[in-house]
Motif scaffolding. Structure first.
Motif, PDB file in Angstrom:
ATOM      1  N   ARG A   1       2.206  13.338  -0.779  1.00 56.59           N
ATOM      2  CA  ARG A   1       2.607  11.959  -0.987  1.00 56.59           C
ATOM      3  C   ARG A   1       3.892  11.683  -0.206  1.00 56.59           C
ATOM      4  O   ARG A   1       4.882  12.404  -0.352  1.00 56.59           O
TER       5      ARG A   1
ATOM      6  N   GLN B   1      -0.671   3.770 -11.064  1.00 59.18           N
ATOM      7  CA  GLN B   1      -1.920   4.525 -10.978  1.00 59.18           C
ATOM      8  C   GLN B   1      -2.452   4.621  -9.554  1.00 59.18           C
ATOM      9  O   GLN B   1      -3.337   5.424  -9.271  1.00 59.18           O
ATOM     10  N   GLY B   2      -1.910   3.812  -8.662  1.00 57.67           N
ATOM     11  CA  GLY B   2      -2.325   3.840  -7.266  1.00 57.67           C
ATOM     12  C   GLY B   2      -3.390   2.809  -6.943  1.00 57.67           C
ATOM     13  O   GLY B   2      -4.183   2.419  -7.798  1.00 57.67           O
ATOM     14  N   THR B   3      -3.388   2.375  -5.682  1.00 57.78           N
ATOM     15  CA  THR B   3      -4.405   1.451  -5.195  1.00 57.78           C
ATOM     16  C   THR B   3      -4.848   1.909  -3.805  1.00 57.78           C
ATOM     17  O   THR B   3      -4.019   2.264  -2.967  1.00 57.78           O
ATOM     18  N   GLN B   4      -6.149   1.930  -3.579  1.00 61.80           N
ATOM     19  CA  GLN B   4      -6.702   2.452  -2.332  1.00 61.80           C
ATOM     20  C   GLN B   4      -6.621   1.404  -1.225  1.00 61.80           C
ATOM     21  O   GLN B   4      -7.019   0.252  -1.415  1.00 61.80           O
TER      22      GLN B   4
ATOM     23  N   VAL C   1      -4.100   6.268  -0.600  1.00 61.91           N
ATOM     24  CA  VAL C   1      -3.820   5.663  -1.896  1.00 61.91           C
ATOM     25  C   VAL C   1      -2.329   5.338  -1.914  1.00 61.91           C
ATOM     26  O   VAL C   1      -1.502   6.207  -1.636  1.00 61.91           O
ATOM     27  N   TYR C   2      -2.005   4.100  -2.242  1.00 60.93           N
ATOM     28  CA  TYR C   2      -0.622   3.637  -2.261  1.00 60.93           C
ATOM     29  C   TYR C   2      -0.142   3.565  -3.705  1.00 60.93           C
ATOM     30  O   TYR C   2      -0.807   2.985  -4.564  1.00 60.93           O
ATOM     31  N   TYR C   3       1.041   4.152  -3.932  1.00 61.49           N
ATOM     32  CA  TYR C   3       1.611   4.229  -5.269  1.00 61.49           C
ATOM     33  C   TYR C   3       2.940   3.488  -5.330  1.00 61.49           C
ATOM     34  O   TYR C   3       3.784   3.633  -4.443  1.00 61.49           O
TER      35      TYR C   3
ATOM     36  N   GLY D   1      -5.070  -3.592  -3.042  1.00 62.84           N
ATOM     37  CA  GLY D   1      -5.678  -2.719  -2.060  1.00 62.84           C
ATOM     38  C   GLY D   1      -7.080  -3.183  -1.691  1.00 62.84           C
ATOM     39  O   GLY D   1      -7.624  -4.121  -2.276  1.00 62.84           O
TER      40      GLY D   1
ATOM     41  N   ARG E   1       2.584   6.729  -0.286  1.00 64.94           N
ATOM     42  CA  ARG E   1       1.145   6.818  -0.031  1.00 64.94           C
ATOM     43  C   ARG E   1       0.725   8.275   0.128  1.00 64.94           C
ATOM     44  O   ARG E   1       1.521   9.121   0.539  1.00 64.94           O
TER      45      ARG E   1
ATOM     46  N   THR F   1      -4.631   4.485   6.162  1.00 65.87           N
ATOM     47  CA  THR F   1      -5.566   4.698   5.058  1.00 65.87           C
ATOM     48  C   THR F   1      -5.015   5.733   4.085  1.00 65.87           C
ATOM     49  O   THR F   1      -4.654   6.846   4.476  1.00 65.87           O
TER      50      THR F   1
ATOM     51  N   THR G   1      -7.968   1.132   2.713  1.00 62.07           N
ATOM     52  CA  THR G   1      -8.804   1.738   3.741  1.00 62.07           C
ATOM     53  C   THR G   1      -8.819   0.826   4.957  1.00 62.07           C
ATOM     54  O   THR G   1      -9.152  -0.356   4.857  1.00 62.07           O
TER      55      THR G   1
END
Length: 115
Positions: free
Chosen positions: A45, A107-110, A92-94, A9, A38, A90, A112
């Motif tokens: 989500r 844990q997710g990655t942002q 948080v992608y899981y 991310g 996301r 934009t 933007t």
């Protein structure tokens, strides 16, 4: 126990590209449907894309033609290639691994998208 670790991310300008990676522990990538979801601030989500054990893919309408999900089995890794990114991407992608009633999340990655 399945463990998922996302990476890739970051901040990108509109029209740019990013590739997200999800490292899957063990050899579970063979048996699970893998997916990317996301969540934007204040929203639920949502599904982005999934790939089954038979490599059948499914995409949200909002990302069709721009995003591609794929699996690298020897590397136990699932990817999400994102092209022509828009500000509305934009979130948080899981990463998700699903089999029957079992669901595992990273844990997710942002991501933007902004100029």
């Amino acid at each position: 126990q399945v463990q998922l670790v996302e990476s890739g991310g970051g901040l990108v300008q509109p029209g740019g590209s990013l590739r997200l990676s999800c490292q899957v522990s063990g050899n579970f990538i063979f048996t699970f449907t893998m997916g990317w979801y996301r969540q934007a601030p204040g929203k639920q989500r949502d599904l982005v894309a999934t790939v089954t054990v038979r490599d059948s893919t499914n995409y949200a309408d909002s990302v069709k033609g721009r995003f591609t999900i794929s699996r690298d089995i020897p590397k136990n890794t699932v990817y999400l290639q994102m092209n022509n990114l828009k500000p509305e991407d934009t979130a948080v992608y899981y990463c998700n691994a699903a089999l029957g009633n079992h669901n595992y999340w990273g844990q997710g990655t942002q991501v933007t998208v902004s100029s």
